[in-house]
Scaffold this motif. Structure first.
Motif, short mmCIF file in Angstrom:
data_model
loop_
_atom_site.label_atom_id
_atom_site.label_comp_id
_atom_site.label_asym_id
_atom_site.label_seq_id
_atom_site.Cartn_x
_atom_site.Cartn_y
_atom_site.Cartn_z
N ILE A 24 -41.83 34.49 -71.18
CA ILE A 24 -43.12 34.78 -71.17
C ILE A 24 -43.69 35.04 -72.32
N HIS A 25 -43.12 35.41 -73.58
CA HIS A 25 -43.69 35.72 -74.65
C HIS A 25 -43.55 34.62 -75.60
N ARG A 26 -42.63 33.75 -75.58
CA ARG A 26 -42.51 32.62 -76.61
C ARG A 26 -43.11 31.34 -75.93
N GLU A 27 -42.72 30.92 -74.81
CA GLU A 27 -43.06 29.86 -74.15
C GLU A 27 -44.54 29.88 -73.75
N ILE A 28 -44.90 30.77 -73.01
CA ILE A 28 -46.42 30.99 -72.50
C ILE A 28 -47.14 31.84 -73.67
N ASN A 29 -46.59 32.38 -74.53
CA ASN A 29 -47.15 33.19 -75.77
C ASN A 29 -48.13 34.32 -75.33
N PHE A 30 -47.49 35.09 -74.24
CA PHE A 30 -48.17 36.35 -73.91
C PHE A 30 -48.04 37.50 -74.91
N PRO A 31 -48.89 38.39 -75.00
CA PRO A 31 -49.03 39.43 -75.85
C PRO A 31 -47.75 40.39 -75.81
N GLU A 32 -47.17 40.91 -76.92
CA GLU A 32 -46.08 41.58 -76.94
C GLU A 32 -46.05 42.83 -75.82
N HIS A 33 -47.24 43.44 -75.41
CA HIS A 33 -47.50 44.44 -74.59
C HIS A 33 -47.08 44.36 -73.26
N THR A 34 -46.96 42.86 -72.82
CA THR A 34 -47.23 42.41 -71.48
C THR A 34 -45.46 42.98 -70.80
N ARG A 35 -45.78 43.80 -69.69
CA ARG A 35 -44.56 44.01 -68.85
C ARG A 35 -44.46 42.93 -67.64
N PHE A 36 -43.40 42.66 -67.11
CA PHE A 36 -43.12 41.74 -66.08
C PHE A 36 -42.11 42.33 -65.19
N ALA A 37 -42.06 41.96 -63.90
CA ALA A 37 -41.17 42.51 -62.94
C ALA A 37 -41.02 41.14 -61.92
N TYR A 38 -39.73 40.45 -62.03
CA TYR A 38 -39.65 39.34 -60.93
C TYR A 38 -38.65 40.09 -60.10
N SER A 39 -38.90 40.06 -58.58
CA SER A 39 -38.39 40.65 -57.56
C SER A 39 -38.29 39.99 -56.47
N VAL A 40 -36.98 40.00 -55.76
CA VAL A 40 -36.92 39.32 -54.39
C VAL A 40 -36.55 40.27 -53.45
N ILE A 41 -37.07 40.28 -52.16
CA ILE A 41 -36.80 41.05 -50.90
C ILE A 41 -36.81 40.31 -49.65
N ASN A 42 -36.02 40.60 -49.04
CA ASN A 42 -35.94 40.01 -47.55
C ASN A 42 -37.16 40.49 -46.67
#
Length: 245
Positions: A24-42
């Motif tokens: 997210i930060h290096r390849e897509i170059n988002f600002p350092e303050h970006t927070r993310f959550a990848y989640s999987v739910i049935n």
């Protein structure tokens, strides 16, 4: 060499979280303050989701421990959408007081608005990639708009890896259980899955009701579940009920 399973899982979780963060930060170059959550739910059961995130740890723990995911308005919307969407504590407000409670708790960690990318897979899961910022909101909005395709592709890539690794983990777990579960335990669970009571199972199998309960208790421990209903569901998902047929 003995490996602590919990530590191994924790290390794996940290590695995957760090990889997503790096993309997210290096390849897509988002600002350092970006927070993310990848989640999987049935989607069928809404059990505890798998979450890889750099959100505040306290928030993640609260989210899981209070089972907020079962009433999370972001999840509820994502279940009905295939396109990414923006959200905030005002647009997602409703008459359901549980939604207000979620945002009250989230507000303590400055989580009040963000973007979510949903993905529905062939295993009846909902995967989401959600992002918010602790920095400049306008700048963050611009980054999301400009990088929607990249973020959607990132979610696809992450989830494909999750599916492959989960399939491998399930295979190993199933093989382990096949060695541990007895034919009587499987037979007991199979009858329970058909709706038979403990008393009926005891009569059918020619054993006492206390023995039926003993078998079910062993299954709950071996499957790592909380009750018989959960054991049936997990055994069914792992195709264990066909063993010894």
């Amino acid at each position: 060499m003995l490996i602590n399973v919990k530590s191994a899982r924790d290390n794996k979780h940290v590695l995957i979280t760090d990889e997503i963060n790096d993309l997210i930060h290096r390849e897509i170059n988002f600002p350092e303050h970006t927070r993310f959550a990848y989640s999987v739910i049935n989607k069928r059961h809404l059990d505890q989701p798998v979450i890889y995130s750099n959100y505040p740890t306290e928030w993640i723990n609260t989210y899981i421990n209070m089972t907020l995911y079962q009433h999370d308005p972001v999840i509820i919307i994502a279940l009905q959408r295939i396109m990414p969407f923006t959200w905030n504590d005002k647009t997602l407000s409703s008459d359901d007081t549980r939604h207000e409670d979620i945002f009250k708790v989230a507000g303590k960690y400055n989580i009040s608005n963000g973007h979510t990318f949903p993905l529905h897979d062939h295993e009846n899961n909902l995967a989401t990639l959600s992002l918010y910022t602790e920095g400049d909101t306008d700048c963050f909005q611009d980054y999301v708009v400009k990088n929607k395709k990249n973020l959607q592709q990132l979610l696809l890539s992450i989830h494909e890896r999750y599916i492959i690794e989960r399939r491998y983990d399930r295979k190993l777990f199933r093989e382990k259980l096949e060695k541990e579960l007895t034919s009587r335990e499987i037979e007991t669970l199979r009858w329970a899955s058909l709706g038979k009571t403990y008393n009926e199972i005891a009569i059918i199998m020619g054993i006492t009701e206390s023995t039926v309960k003993f078998h079910i208790g062993n299954l709950i421990v071996k499957l790592g579940v909380v009750n018989a209903k959960h054991a049936i569901r997990k055994a069914s998902d792992l195709h264990l009920l066909q063993i010894y047929e």
